[in-house]
Design an enzyme around this catalytic site. Structure first.
Site, PDB file in Angstrom:
ATOM      1  CG  ASN A  98      -1.724   1.214   1.407  1.00 16.01           C
ATOM      2  OD1 ASN A  98      -1.762   2.068   0.510  1.00 16.01           O
ATOM      3  ND2 ASN A  98      -2.395   1.343   2.544  1.00 16.01           N
TER       4      ASN A  98
ATOM      5  CD  GLU B  41      -3.216  -2.496   7.328  1.00 19.51           C
ATOM      6  OE1 GLU B  41      -2.096  -2.672   6.860  1.00 19.51           O
ATOM      7  OE2 GLU B  41      -3.911  -1.504   7.071  1.00 19.51           O
TER       8      GLU B  41
ATOM      9  CD  GLU C  52      -2.734   5.433   6.831  1.00 15.06           C
ATOM     10  OE1 GLU C  52      -2.758   5.463   5.580  1.00 15.06           O
ATOM     11  OE2 GLU C  52      -1.800   4.926   7.470  1.00 15.06           O
TER      12      GLU C  52
ATOM     13  CG  HIS D 288      -5.569   1.850   5.358  1.00 16.77           C
ATOM     14  ND1 HIS D 288      -5.137   2.779   6.269  1.00 16.77           N
ATOM     15  CD2 HIS D 288      -4.560   0.958   5.202  1.00 16.77           C
ATOM     16  CE1 HIS D 288      -3.907   2.461   6.646  1.00 16.77           C
ATOM     17  NE2 HIS D 288      -3.535   1.362   6.010  1.00 16.77           N
TER      18      HIS D 288
ATOM     19  CB  SER E  87       5.637  -1.941  11.866  1.00 20.38           C
ATOM     20  OG  SER E  87       5.221  -0.614  12.142  1.00 20.38           O
TER      21      SER E  87
ATOM     22  N   GLY F   8       2.853   2.216  10.829  1.00 18.97           N
ATOM     23  CA  GLY F   8       3.822   3.301  10.679  1.00 18.97           C
ATOM     24  C   GLY F   8       4.553   3.658  11.963  1.00 18.97           C
TER      25      GLY F   8
ATOM     26  CE  LYS G 255      -0.079   3.144   4.852  1.00 18.87           C
ATOM     27  NZ  LYS G 255       0.057   3.246   6.275  1.00 18.87           N
TER      28      LYS G 255
HETATM   29  P1  13P Z   1       3.292   0.329   7.716  1.00 21.95           P
HETATM   30  O1  13P Z   1       3.793  -0.949   7.078  1.00 21.95           O
HETATM   31  O2  13P Z   1       4.038   1.543   7.236  1.00 21.95           O
HETATM   32  O3  13P Z   1       3.201   0.215   9.194  1.00 21.95           O
HETATM   33  O4  13P Z   1       1.787   0.542   7.183  1.00 21.95           O
HETATM   34  C1  13P Z   1       0.909  -0.517   7.265  1.00 21.95           C
HETATM   35  C2  13P Z   1      -0.292  -0.167   6.504  1.00 21.95           C
HETATM   36  O5  13P Z   1      -1.030   0.720   6.880  1.00 21.95           O
HETATM   37  C3  13P Z   1      -0.566  -0.904   5.262  1.00 21.95           C
HETATM   38  O6  13P Z   1      -1.840  -0.651   4.781  1.00 21.95           O
END
Ligand code: 13P
Length: 248
Positions: free
Chosen positions: A9, A164, A96, A94, A209, A170, A11
């Protein structure tokens, strides 16, 4: 037997040049028979990334879709448009999007419905916050998020669930492989109750992560069928390392 899915992803990151360099860096990565690899760039770059991956086994998906069909919805991209552009995958719900853009469980369920109707496979994201985990609500929150999708959608082996935990996204903090397996196992049991045998074919990814250094242990767990990778999917070497862990 469930095939591993390693999905990146991206983003809201990258540009024409860095995307081409990233795909260029992944081209020589071996992808095992039991592994599927997917990248999800920002929508504007999808056609360029499709062209760059055309001679590879890397698939391309979207990070979001509209909860509506076509019409007067400024800025929205429908699932039918994703299908028309040749995409088979879309990430939905997601954290976010839930926390920063106000997507409710109901909106997520509506997006899943639209994606499935258009023939685009949903990667349905669920996960608890740190506060919810610390107050013992992690499983209840994930099952509630799952329930909202199940309330209006018939479960399918094409569904991918991405667990997740919000606190692991992150932050460099990963759920331990045992904690992740506990949640994945609970999700699989719940899906089996609700959907029967189809639950055995649904892939449940872990996200938060994931790095080359922790991927192998996560992938070794019975109910972890791959990863949804954020930061590490932006570095060819790291993403290749995660793919290698799934190949093994
Ligand atoms: P990270 O791997 O940067 O923690 O992000 C995970 C994520 O949100 C994947 O959709």
């Amino acid at each position: 037997m469930r095939q591993y899915l390693v999905a990146g992803n991206w983003k809201s990151n990258g540009n024409t040049e860095s995307n081409a360099a990233l795909i260029g860096g992944l081209k020589s990565t071996a992808i095992g028979d039991n592994v599927e690899v997917l990248v999800c760039p920002p929508i504007l770059y999808i056609s360029a990334v499709q062209a760059e991956t055309a001679d590879t086994a890397i698939e391309v998906g979207a990070q979001n879709c509209s909860a509506t069909q076509e019409g007067a919805y400024t800025g929205e991209v429908t699932s039918a448009m994703l299908a028309d552009a040749g995409l088979k995958w879309v990430i939905i719900g997601h954290s976010e999007r839930r926390t920063l853009f106000g997507e409710t469980d109901e909106v997520v369920a509506a997006k899943v419905k639209e994606a499935v109707a258009a023939g685009v496979k949903p990667i349905i994201c669920i996960g608890e916050t740190l506060e919810e985990r610390e107050t013992g609500q992690a499983e209840a929150v994930c099952l509630r998020q799952m329930d909202a999708v199940l309330a209006t959608n018939a479960p399918s082996a094409d569904w991918v669930i991405a667990y997740e935990p919000v606190w692991a996204i992150g932050t460099g903090k990963t759920a331990s492989s045992a904690d992740a397996q506990e949640m994945h196992g609970a999700l699989r049991r719940y899906l089996r109750e609700k959907a029967g045998d189809v639950a055995e074919d649904m892939r449940i990814l872990y996200g938060g992560s994931v790095k080359p250094g922790n991927a192998a242990e996560l992938f070794g767990q019975e109910d972890i069928d791959g990863a949804l990778v954020g930061g590490a999917s932006l570095k060819a070497e790291d993403f290749a390392g995660i793919i290698a862990a799934a190949n093994a």
